[in-house]
Design a protein around this motif. Sequence first.
Motif, PDB file in Angstrom:
ATOM      1  N   UNK A   1      26.266  -4.995   8.453  1.00 30.75           N
ATOM      2  CA  UNK A   1      25.162  -4.680   7.575  1.00 30.75           C
ATOM      3  C   UNK A   1      23.850  -4.973   8.281  1.00 30.75           C
ATOM      4  N   UNK A   2      22.869  -4.111   8.035  1.00 33.54           N
ATOM      5  CA  UNK A   2      21.518  -4.299   8.546  1.00 33.54           C
ATOM      6  C   UNK A   2      20.697  -4.933   7.425  1.00 33.54           C
ATOM      7  N   UNK A   3      19.897  -5.923   7.770  1.00 29.96           N
ATOM      8  CA  UNK A   3      19.019  -6.585   6.817  1.00 29.96           C
ATOM      9  C   UNK A   3      17.579  -6.264   7.188  1.00 29.96           C
ATOM     10  N   UNK A   4      16.851  -5.613   6.276  1.00 31.73           N
ATOM     11  CA  UNK A   4      15.439  -5.289   6.507  1.00 31.73           C
ATOM     12  C   UNK A   4      14.608  -6.166   5.583  1.00 31.73           C
ATOM     13  N   UNK A   5      13.781  -7.010   6.182  1.00 39.47           N
ATOM     14  CA  UNK A   5      12.931  -7.929   5.433  1.00 39.47           C
ATOM     15  C   UNK A   5      11.498  -7.423   5.535  1.00 39.47           C
ATOM     16  N   UNK A   6      10.891  -7.147   4.396  1.00 36.89           N
ATOM     17  CA  UNK A   6       9.488  -6.752   4.358  1.00 36.89           C
ATOM     18  C   UNK A   6       8.658  -7.944   3.929  1.00 36.89           C
ATOM     19  N   UNK A   7       7.588  -8.226   4.656  1.00 32.59           N
ATOM     20  CA  UNK A   7       6.771  -9.388   4.318  1.00 32.59           C
ATOM     21  C   UNK A   7       5.604  -8.998   3.422  1.00 32.59           C
ATOM     22  N   UNK A   8       5.308  -9.890   2.503  1.00 31.15           N
ATOM     23  CA  UNK A   8       4.210  -9.691   1.573  1.00 31.15           C
ATOM     24  C   UNK A   8       4.105 -10.877   0.645  1.00 31.15           C
ATOM     25  N   UNK A   9       3.241 -10.750  -0.338  1.00 33.34           N
ATOM     26  CA  UNK A   9       3.064 -11.774  -1.355  1.00 33.34           C
ATOM     27  C   UNK A   9       3.446 -11.192  -2.705  1.00 33.34           C
ATOM     28  N   UNK A  10       4.154 -11.964  -3.535  1.00 33.72           N
ATOM     29  CA  UNK A  10       4.565 -11.451  -4.846  1.00 33.72           C
ATOM     30  C   UNK A  10       3.395 -11.377  -5.823  1.00 33.72           C
ATOM     31  N   UNK A  11       3.530 -10.501  -6.795  1.00 32.81           N
ATOM     32  CA  UNK A  11       2.561 -10.420  -7.882  1.00 32.81           C
ATOM     33  C   UNK A  11       1.643  -9.222  -7.774  1.00 32.81           C
ATOM     34  N   UNK A  12       1.188  -8.728  -8.922  1.00 27.72           N
ATOM     35  CA  UNK A  12       0.348  -7.525  -8.956  1.00 27.72           C
ATOM     36  C   UNK A  12      -1.003  -7.695  -8.263  1.00 27.72           C
ATOM     37  N   UNK A  13      -1.510  -8.916  -8.209  1.00 31.84           N
ATOM     38  CA  UNK A  13      -2.805  -9.163  -7.566  1.00 31.84           C
ATOM     39  C   UNK A  13      -2.778  -8.786  -6.082  1.00 31.84           C
ATOM     40  N   UNK A  14      -1.618  -8.941  -5.442  1.00 31.79           N
ATOM     41  CA  UNK A  14      -1.488  -8.681  -4.007  1.00 31.79           C
ATOM     42  C   UNK A  14      -0.902  -7.312  -3.672  1.00 31.79           C
ATOM     43  N   UNK A  15      -0.509  -6.565  -4.670  1.00 34.95           N
ATOM     44  CA  UNK A  15       0.300  -5.356  -4.471  1.00 34.95           C
ATOM     45  C   UNK A  15      -0.254  -4.389  -3.430  1.00 34.95           C
ATOM     46  N   UNK A  16      -1.549  -4.155  -3.402  1.00 34.01           N
ATOM     47  CA  UNK A  16      -2.116  -3.164  -2.477  1.00 34.01           C
ATOM     48  C   UNK A  16      -3.010  -3.791  -1.421  1.00 34.01           C
ATOM     49  N   UNK A  17      -2.748  -5.050  -1.098  1.00 29.52           N
ATOM     50  CA  UNK A  17      -3.533  -5.696  -0.056  1.00 29.52           C
ATOM     51  C   UNK A  17      -2.944  -5.385   1.317  1.00 29.52           C
ATOM     52  N   UNK A  18      -3.750  -5.579   2.315  1.00 31.25           N
ATOM     53  CA  UNK A  18      -3.319  -5.306   3.689  1.00 31.25           C
ATOM     54  C   UNK A  18      -2.114  -6.165   4.090  1.00 31.25           C
ATOM     55  N   UNK A  19      -2.058  -7.378   3.563  1.00 36.56           N
ATOM     56  CA  UNK A  19      -0.978  -8.300   3.911  1.00 36.56           C
ATOM     57  C   UNK A  19       0.357  -7.877   3.288  1.00 36.56           C
ATOM     58  N   UNK A  20       0.353  -6.882   2.417  1.00 41.23           N
ATOM     59  CA  UNK A  20       1.577  -6.486   1.714  1.00 41.23           C
ATOM     60  C   UNK A  20       2.205  -5.201   2.226  1.00 41.23           C
ATOM     61  N   UNK A  21       1.854  -4.753   3.417  1.00 41.50           N
ATOM     62  CA  UNK A  21       2.440  -3.500   3.885  1.00 41.50           C
ATOM     63  C   UNK A  21       3.958  -3.591   4.057  1.00 41.50           C
ATOM     64  N   UNK A  22       4.480  -4.783   4.305  1.00 47.07           N
ATOM     65  CA  UNK A  22       5.934  -4.937   4.381  1.00 47.07           C
ATOM     66  C   UNK A  22       6.606  -4.621   3.049  1.00 47.07           C
ATOM     67  N   UNK A  23       6.008  -5.084   1.955  1.00 45.99           N
ATOM     68  CA  UNK A  23       6.523  -4.769   0.621  1.00 45.99           C
ATOM     69  C   UNK A  23       6.354  -3.282   0.319  1.00 45.99           C
TER      70      UNK A  23
END
Length: 182
Positions: A1-23
Motif C-alpha cells: 500500500x502507498x501512503x500519501x500524507x498531505x500537510x496542512x492545518x485542520x479547520x475552516x479558518x485554514x482551509x484556503x491558506x498557502x500552508x494547506x496545499x497538502x490538504x
Amino acid sequence: MVLVVGLGNPGPHYAFTRHNVGFMFLDRLSSHWQREFNYLYSKIKIEDKDVKLVKPMTYMNLSGKIFDFIKIENYSGIIVVYDDLDLPLGKIRIRKKGSAGGHNGVKSIIHAIGEKFIRIRIGIGPKPEKEDVVHYVLSNFTDEELQILDKVLNVSIEALRVIISESVDKAMNKYNSFEVAK
C-alpha cells in the motif's frame, strides 16, 4: 500500500491558506473522509494500487505524530505533499528524500520516521520581501493565485500517478522543470 500524507492545518479558518496545499491536494483526490485517532483518511485506487490518503489533524508542526497511530513497515512507500515557500507558485519539486528545508511539518515527520520518504513540494512563493513568514503562509491565496494553484494541483496529481505507476525518477525528470503558465 502507498501512503500519501498531505500537510496542512485542520479547520475552516485554514482551509484556503498557502500552508494547506497538502490538504487541498488530497481533497482533489477524494471527497470521502473518515476519522481515526488524530487524522482523517480515505482509501482510493491509483493505477490498480491501493492508496491511503491521510490528513494529520495535529496541526502542521506536529504532523509526524500521526506515525504514533499509523504503523507502516516500508517508509519508502510514503509520499508527503506540502507547501514550499522557496519554490515559486506554479512549480512543483519531487524528491526521494532530503532535509526539512525549514518546513516544521516536514521536520516533525523526519523526527518520527527519518528522511527516506518521497516528497511532492508545491510552490507557494515568493514571499513578499517585508512580510512575516508565518503571516504569509497562513494567509489565503488571491483569486488569481487560486487559478494558478488549480492547475498546479492537477499537475501534481499527474506526477503522483507517475510516481505510483512508473517511478519517482520518471516523475522527477518529467515534472521538476515543469512550470504552470501564469
